[in-house]
Scaffold this motif. Sequence first.
Motif, mmCIF file in Angstrom:
data_model
loop_
_atom_site.group_PDB
_atom_site.id
_atom_site.type_symbol
_atom_site.label_atom_id
_atom_site.label_comp_id
_atom_site.label_asym_id
_atom_site.label_seq_id
_atom_site.Cartn_x
_atom_site.Cartn_y
_atom_site.Cartn_z
ATOM 1 N N ASP A 1 0.668 -1.529 -0.046
ATOM 2 C CA ASP A 1 -0.338 -0.292 0.237
ATOM 3 C C ASP A 1 0.807 1.071 0.114
ATOM 4 N N GLU A 2 2.224 1.272 0.495
ATOM 5 C CA GLU A 2 2.803 2.485 1.208
ATOM 6 C C GLU A 2 3.702 2.822 -0.819
ATOM 7 N N MET A 3 4.026 1.502 -1.327
ATOM 8 C CA MET A 3 4.275 1.612 -2.594
ATOM 9 C C MET A 3 3.410 2.009 -3.896
ATOM 10 N N GLY A 4 2.398 2.220 -3.629
ATOM 11 C CA GLY A 4 0.600 2.259 -4.201
ATOM 12 C C GLY A 4 1.468 1.978 -5.672
ATOM 13 N N ILE A 5 1.246 0.536 -5.116
ATOM 14 C CA ILE A 5 1.373 -0.677 -6.856
ATOM 15 C C ILE A 5 -0.012 -0.684 -7.613
ATOM 16 N N THR A 6 -0.085 -0.455 -8.922
ATOM 17 C CA THR A 6 -1.078 0.427 -9.191
ATOM 18 C C THR A 6 -1.591 -1.345 -10.280
ATOM 19 N N SER A 7 -0.887 -2.213 -10.734
ATOM 20 C CA SER A 7 -0.810 -3.208 -11.314
ATOM 21 C C SER A 7 -0.172 -4.457 -11.216
ATOM 22 N N VAL A 8 -0.297 -5.758 -11.830
ATOM 23 C CA VAL A 8 0.059 -6.642 -11.718
ATOM 24 C C VAL A 8 -0.172 -7.578 -12.043
ATOM 25 N N ILE A 9 0.888 -8.236 -12.861
ATOM 26 C CA ILE A 9 1.256 -9.703 -13.981
ATOM 27 C C ILE A 9 1.744 -10.866 -12.569
ATOM 28 N N SER A 10 1.070 -12.321 -12.969
ATOM 29 C CA SER A 10 1.967 -13.543 -12.384
ATOM 30 C C SER A 10 1.725 -14.370 -13.766
ATOM 31 N N ALA A 11 3.054 -15.027 -13.588
ATOM 32 C CA ALA A 11 2.301 -15.921 -14.201
ATOM 33 C C ALA A 11 2.820 -17.396 -14.087
ATOM 34 N N PRO A 12 2.778 -18.287 -14.346
ATOM 35 C CA PRO A 12 3.873 -19.548 -13.618
ATOM 36 C C PRO A 12 4.516 -20.147 -14.938
ATOM 37 N N GLY B 1 5.282 -29.873 -18.814
ATOM 38 C CA GLY B 1 3.641 -30.035 -18.050
ATOM 39 C C GLY B 1 4.029 -29.592 -16.275
ATOM 40 N N GLU B 2 5.579 -30.104 -15.959
ATOM 41 C CA GLU B 2 5.783 -28.950 -14.581
ATOM 42 C C GLU B 2 5.911 -27.816 -14.027
ATOM 43 N N LEU B 3 5.076 -27.704 -13.258
ATOM 44 C CA LEU B 3 5.601 -26.597 -12.167
ATOM 45 C C LEU B 3 6.756 -25.666 -11.682
ATOM 46 N N LEU B 4 7.384 -24.808 -12.163
ATOM 47 C CA LEU B 4 9.231 -24.586 -11.450
ATOM 48 C C LEU B 4 8.657 -23.637 -10.207
ATOM 49 N N GLY B 5 7.265 -23.626 -11.247
ATOM 50 C CA GLY B 5 7.688 -21.440 -9.723
ATOM 51 C C GLY B 5 6.729 -20.823 -10.354
ATOM 52 N N VAL B 6 6.404 -19.632 -10.486
ATOM 53 C CA VAL B 6 6.052 -18.618 -10.832
ATOM 54 C C VAL B 6 7.112 -16.555 -10.707
ATOM 55 N N MET B 7 6.439 -15.590 -11.646
ATOM 56 C CA MET B 7 7.111 -15.076 -12.003
ATOM 57 C C MET B 7 6.457 -13.488 -11.957
ATOM 58 N N SER B 8 6.353 -12.619 -11.298
ATOM 59 C CA SER B 8 5.372 -11.568 -11.163
ATOM 60 C C SER B 8 5.930 -10.532 -11.363
ATOM 61 N N MET B 9 5.144 -9.232 -11.732
ATOM 62 C CA MET B 9 6.146 -8.135 -12.036
ATOM 63 C C MET B 9 4.624 -7.123 -11.806
ATOM 64 N N ALA B 10 5.134 -6.013 -11.100
ATOM 65 C CA ALA B 10 4.615 -4.826 -10.369
ATOM 66 C C ALA B 10 4.666 -3.498 -10.835
ATOM 67 N N LEU B 11 3.310 -2.425 -10.896
ATOM 68 C CA LEU B 11 4.233 -1.220 -11.529
ATOM 69 C C LEU B 11 4.210 -0.632 -9.928
ATOM 70 N N SER B 12 4.166 0.314 -9.576
ATOM 71 C CA SER B 12 4.520 0.888 -8.425
ATOM 72 C C SER B 12 4.859 2.795 -9.323
ATOM 73 N N ASN B 13 4.316 3.700 -7.438
ATOM 74 C CA ASN B 13 4.765 4.690 -7.418
ATOM 75 C C ASN B 13 6.500 5.391 -7.646
ATOM 76 N N LEU B 14 6.850 3.954 -7.759
ATOM 77 C CA LEU B 14 8.856 4.348 -8.262
ATOM 78 C C LEU B 14 9.578 4.432 -9.662
ATOM 79 N N SER B 15 8.283 5.583 -9.837
ATOM 80 C CA SER B 15 8.543 5.685 -11.492
ATOM 81 C C SER B 15 7.548 6.172 -11.909
ATOM 82 N N LYS B 16 7.968 7.105 -13.147
ATOM 83 C CA LYS B 16 6.456 8.155 -13.684
ATOM 84 C C LYS B 16 6.408 7.130 -14.908
#
Length: 755
Positions: free
Chosen positions: A245-256, A261-276
């Motif tokens: 909440d403090e970072m102001g996360i605006t949008s997120v994408i998470s992909a397996p 056919g084997e799940l190795l993990g998950v990868m996530s990216m997010a946008l926040s107020n760190l950059s304009k």
Amino acid sequence: MKRWGDPPFDAHLPPETVLNQMEMAVIVCDRFSNVIYGNAFARQLFGFGGDDFIGHSVLSLGIAEEDHEQATELARHVLKGNVWEGTFCNMRADGTTVYTRAHAVPLRHPSGAVDGIVIFAREALRSNQREQERYGLLERIGERLGGSLELETTLRRVADTLVPQFADHCFIDLFSGDRLYRRVSRHAAGWEPPPGTWAEVGEPISYPPGHFSAKAMNRRDAVLVEDMVQHRFSAPNESSKRLGDEMGITSVISAPLLVRGELLGVMSMALSNLSKRPDPHYDGFDRDLLGAIASRVALAVDNALLFEEERETALAFQKHLLPGERPPRLDGLQIAWRYEPARPLESHGHGIQTQVGGDWYDVIPLSAGRVGLVIGDVEGRGARAAAVMGQLRAALRAFAQDDKPPAEILRELDEWVRTMTRPERMRSGWNSDDLVRPPLVSCTYFVYDAWSRVLEFANAGHDPPLLIVDGEVSELPFESEGAMLGVRAPGVGAEIFFTEETAELKPGATLVLYTDGLIDRRPRDNGDYYSREESRELVRAAVGEAAGGDVEAIARAAYEAVPGDINDDVAIVVIRTAPEELAVEERTFPAEPIMVSEARRMAADAFAAWGMLDEQAELACLLVSEVVTNVVLHATATPASPRRELVLDGPPLVQFNDTDEFGAVAFDEDDWNLGADLGRREPPTKEFRLRLRHGAGAVWVEVFDSDMRLPRIRSAGETDEGGRGLYLVDQLASRWGARPTADGKAVWFELPLTP
């Protein structure tokens, strides 16, 4: 008055004004790739405050080193009159990274000749051609993933490509067993989350049900959260939610991360107020793009995991073929060794071939406290070189137990290497080229006697070691370099000779043995390489500076002497002789029965002076008596002279009836008596020499005589009066044996000293 359709004023705008209005960088270079013009947007894009890049190479625009070859290809292609398009990674003047999409065309003279290059560039993902540029990012990801098979490097390159270009925050979590662990946590502008909030690299993480990352793993598909304000998700913990909440996360994408056919993990990216950003939200196209990126990342991660498993297996295989981590404690020597496999350099491609090699070394305890030392290198890399190295070490250890001179050991080892030729079946069938030649092996074998300080050695094409005496560094002189083992091919009759050499090491002298990986192909900062002689001089200088330290410090200094990644595996062995003299007693006796008691008395006096316990001294004196008695009774007896035997019809004239304990042939008195009284000479008086050595943990007893026959244990019958001496030695001593000498043999045994 102007006619209808004429412009209301004369539009004569200078080209500079037009170019500076463009929201696209325009760079003009001459035929030598030197920048001769850049518009205002170019200064803004690449972060220059003025015309600092004018007159310099196009590389001065901050093109990353990994893309220098691509820049060269651009110039080569365009100067031929063609058009080029691609993506570059650029480092701005303020240290930030920007990915640019470049379109290059020829700059033509009115005559049609190509005078230079015009480059149009804009920031990837920020242009109107959004889809094209984001496909360029996908292309870039593929290039970065193809550059390494090391897992950490692969993950780091992915994060560097996506942050801050496509995301303010990038997380990659991978399974290890049933637990999910954070492997990447990368953020824009160098920001780091406070401790105790978001999971740090290496920490386990558990996503609650309904979390977007948990949904992505359960659905096996990418999950998009366009606006985090409108959607509330359960965070892994309260601190994590508060920081989001403090970072102001605006949008997120998470992909397996899925592969086969084997799940190795998950990868996530997010946008926040760190950059304009013009639009701080992801959309469906971004979700599909990250899904495609995640598929490539998953395949790269899987390959990296398989590679690391193979590498760890190969390194463990090689590690167990080499001596342990700690050298043995030997009398009169300080020893340190170091082995480093080569890193998988990008320029060498991928595969286990860049990891393990055939460098080997060993320290072998020999008879009477002497030590065998060897260092060598098998030609080539990979599992075969490591396997050959393991066989060589085992073979040399077996040969060394015979206590033969170093040159003879190398001759036997060369014969053994020549037997390693084997046929390989090719798809085309058998032919003469299917024979795999023997491996080429360089090595030097040393035998050091700490009591006499004599070093015996023979060389087979290996670099001479460094010798440190009183702080001065030189090379141990070799009279002969010697041929490498395996040079003589099967069927070639030429003899290979190895020269036996001797040197005396002063108290406190140090030898630095190394393989050629220490001095071969070490890169300079300018892209060139150090020559072998330059590298050798750097090693000499570093060893000289560390000469006052212990052997570990010298080994470390030698390894770190030449900068740059090693191109081959490296083995280093450092030995230093003791500054003090070791205790030894030695005396020569006539080979007469009465001298057995004298030899025992000498041994008892020496053991008492050395402070041995009474029980140990009595046992040692008993075994001294047994060995000396055998020498007096058997080995010093005059062996039967070889005689010519007449071959007639019927049985031979001479019949061998028995052999004694030392293998000597016993004759009946009537076996041969022809000419017994003709010119018989009395044999000269025989002698034997008794040598006693005292070490930190054992005593060694050696008995020398001039008889070439080696003793052997034989089974004595119940009524036999003799034949039990060597059996007694074998049962009571920790080790015993016999070795040939220049003028006879030496029988020895070892007794440990218990406190």
